[in-house]
Design an enzyme around this catalytic site. Structure first.
Site, PDB file in Angstrom:
ATOM      1  N   GLY A  26     -47.217 -21.471 -47.699  1.00 36.57           N
ATOM      2  CA  GLY A  26     -45.877 -20.894 -47.709  1.00 36.57           C
ATOM      3  C   GLY A  26     -45.901 -19.490 -48.278  1.00 36.57           C
ATOM      4  N   SER A  27     -44.767 -19.054 -48.777  1.00 36.73           N
ATOM      5  CA  SER A  27     -44.630 -17.677 -49.241  1.00 36.73           C
ATOM      6  C   SER A  27     -45.365 -17.449 -50.556  1.00 36.73           C
ATOM      7  CB  SER A  27     -43.152 -17.335 -49.426  1.00 36.73           C
ATOM      8  OG  SER A  27     -42.614 -18.004 -50.555  1.00 36.73           O
ATOM      9  N   THR A  28     -45.733 -16.199 -50.771  1.00 36.05           N
ATOM     10  CA  THR A  28     -46.425 -15.834 -52.007  1.00 36.05           C
ATOM     11  C   THR A  28     -45.542 -16.072 -53.223  1.00 36.05           C
ATOM     12  OG1 THR A  28     -47.864 -14.224 -50.912  1.00 36.05           O
ATOM     13  CG2 THR A  28     -47.462 -13.900 -53.267  1.00 36.05           C
ATOM     14  N   CYS A  31     -48.635 -16.389 -40.594  1.00 34.68           N
ATOM     15  CA  CYS A  31     -49.149 -15.490 -41.639  1.00 34.68           C
ATOM     16  C   CYS A  31     -50.413 -14.754 -41.212  1.00 34.68           C
ATOM     17  CB  CYS A  31     -49.414 -16.276 -42.922  1.00 34.68           C
ATOM     18  SG  CYS A  31     -50.432 -17.732 -42.656  1.00 34.68           S
ATOM     19  N   GLU A  72     -52.443 -21.279 -49.445  1.00 35.77           N
ATOM     20  CA  GLU A  72     -52.458 -20.352 -48.314  1.00 35.77           C
ATOM     21  C   GLU A  72     -51.099 -19.694 -48.281  1.00 35.77           C
ATOM     22  OE1 GLU A  72     -51.777 -19.871 -43.797  1.00 35.77           O
ATOM     23  OE2 GLU A  72     -52.678 -21.837 -44.225  1.00 35.77           O
ATOM     24  N   GLY A 129     -45.542 -19.701 -54.003  1.00 38.04           N
ATOM     25  CA  GLY A 129     -46.894 -20.036 -54.451  1.00 38.04           C
ATOM     26  C   GLY A 129     -47.150 -19.632 -55.893  1.00 38.04           C
TER      27      GLY A 129
END
Length: 488
Positions: free
Chosen positions: A236-238, A292, A258, A241
């Protein structure tokens, strides 16, 4: 009456404490089904069930785990058509993507890790001769490297691919002897419950696989911070994360992350421009740019800049935006109205920052006007300080940045990013392309291709993630390394 999905906890289909919410088809805004809203207590129950099942499952013979994964693949293949239709309805993916890249890849990953369950987990190390001393008499010490399962793994999956992404986590985790709690994305969880059903029918013991869903942030939080959970695997999104990593750090939970990407596509002056355009163009067609790994940030030498922009503009002219089920559709909708608005806000931001819209930029009208469609958009005359160049848009938008110097400038521009997942190099000189590739701060680099070798390690540098998976690397990711030493 739309069927109301139940949670899967401890081998049982359980009514959710929080009721149900509607899963919306992004193509026409109709209701696909009703997804369950788990409570924190139910997530904790799922994690406890996974912990209780771990001991027995981790000791099963690899052949038994392999057989279950293979049978699950058979069942998914048997139900291929209706489950591909469900994936298409949940995600808005065109039929070819839903079939080949979603359910088809899900089947392939279960097959791959059925074989993976049989890969050796022990490796003998060279013996070491020690002289007599304070630690004892002289001896020959043997050593064995053993990969052990981590324990209970929470798998939090992304909305862009409700089959390939969960299968890429669940299958290797189970193959290694772990048990799992799967928390699918709230936008399209129904496919993941079908996967759980296939595993249950294939004979996975109660508690080994659990699936909990919900729109509430509390559901994901509970799946991460539960004391029964030993590892979190997240796609998912940074931003999300980073928050998960902070929670994991408190109790040293293992992580596989990831995260976001802003793939740099370096196009050197000697590149095959048609090949580069075909590769870059996948940003628009695969998942409507919701991927991504897409080459979204084109860094092109000034001498071929005009030609590349012209070719990309012409390529876009043939990309039909339409309903996923319509013949010839290449670009379907994005996942939700909120995400459509977010992508469109970036396009407008690019305009304000000084980028020129070479193609797209207007909201397309498909059918009766329902659905969450974004026009494939090409932003040119960009500079590296623009937010549209620096931030992940996660939609069918490509930005183009020209450069005037040599390889050093191209590499500097590509590496000037918080992200480092996948980047790309196009050049007619393979040796030159490989030289540039090795200088890029990215977990993977495509040289004259956007293709991926599915046995090669996959993961990111910098804020694009932690750890590697795919192929045998996924088996390693879901294992702990143990050393056994003995005196001979």
């Amino acid at each position: 009456m739309t069927e109301a999905q139940r949670l899967f906890i401890g081998g049982e289909w359980v009514q959710p404490d929080g009721g149900h919410y509607e899963v919306i088809d992004p193509a026409d805004e109709s209701v696909v089904g009703l997804a369950p809203e788990a409570s924190r207590a139910q997530v904790e129950e799922a994690a406890r069930a996974a912990a209780e099942a771990f001991g027995a499952w981790s000791r099963t013979r690899p052949e038994e785990r392999a057989a279950i994964l293979d049978r699950a693949a058979d069942i998914i293949q048997r139900e291929f058509e209706p489950w591909a239709a469900l994936a298409q309805a949940e995600t808005g993916a065109p039929a070819g993507i839903a079939r080949g890249m979603q359910v088809g890849v899900g089947v392939a990953r279960f097959r791959r890790y059925a074989k993976g369950a049989l890969e050796p987990v022990e490796r003998g190390l060279p013996p070491q001769v020690t002289e007599a001393g304070p630690m004892g008499k002289a001896s020959v010490l043997g050593a064995l490297e053993v990969r052990q399962p981590v324990g209970v793994v929470t798998c939090i999956t992304s909305y862009n691919n409700p089959w390939a992404n969960p299968a890429g986590k669940v299958a290797p985790a189970l193959a290694m002897g772990n048990t799992v709690v799967v928390k699918p994305a709230p936008q399209d969880p129904l496919s993941v419950f079908k996967m759980a059903g296939a595993l249950a029918e294939a004979g996975v013991p109660a508690g080994v696989v659990n699936v909990v869903s919900g729109q509430s942030v509390e559901v994901g939080e509970a799946a991460v911070d539960s004391p029964y959970v030993d590892m979190v695997s997240f796609t998912g999104s940074t931003g999300v994360g980073q928050r998960i990593a902070e929670v994991c750090g408190r109790t040293m939970k293992r992580q596989l992350m990831e995260l976001g990407g802003k793939g740099a596509a370096i196009v050197l002056e000697d590149a095959d421009l048609d090949a580069a355009v075909m590769g870059i163009g996948t940003t628009f067609s695969f998942y409507s740019g919701q991927i991504c790994t897409a080459p979204t940030r084109v860094i092109v030498h000034r001498s071929v800049y005009g030609q590349l922009v012209e070719k990309l503009t012409g390529y876009l002219g043939f990309m039909k935006v339409g309903a996923p089920g319509e013949r010839g559709t290449v670009v379907g909708p994005v996942i939700s109205a909120a995400h459509r608005d977010r992508v469109e806000s970036y396009i407008e931001l690019g305009r304000k920052e000084g980028a020129r819209i070479a193609y797209g930029g207007e909201r397309p009208v498909v059918g009766d006007g329902r659905g969450f469609y974004v026009a494939p958009t090409l932003l040119v005359d960009c500079t590296n300080d623009m937010r549209v160049v620096r931030e992940e848009i996660f939609g069918p938008v490509v930005v183009v940045v020209p450069f005037d110097g040599g390889e050093d400038e191209a590499v500097e521009l590509a590496n000037d990013s918080d992200f480092g997942l996948l980047s790309y190099v196009w050049s007619g000189d393979s040796a030159r392309a490989f030289r540039v590739a090795r200088r890029l701060r990215a977990g993977g680099v495509g040289v004259n291709t956007i293709g991926r070798n599915m046995e090669a390690p996959f993961g990111g540098f910098k804020r694009s993630g932690v750890g590697r998976d795919v192929g045998s690397y996924a088996l390693h990711a879901y294992s702990e390394m143990q050393s056994i030493v003995w005196s001979g």
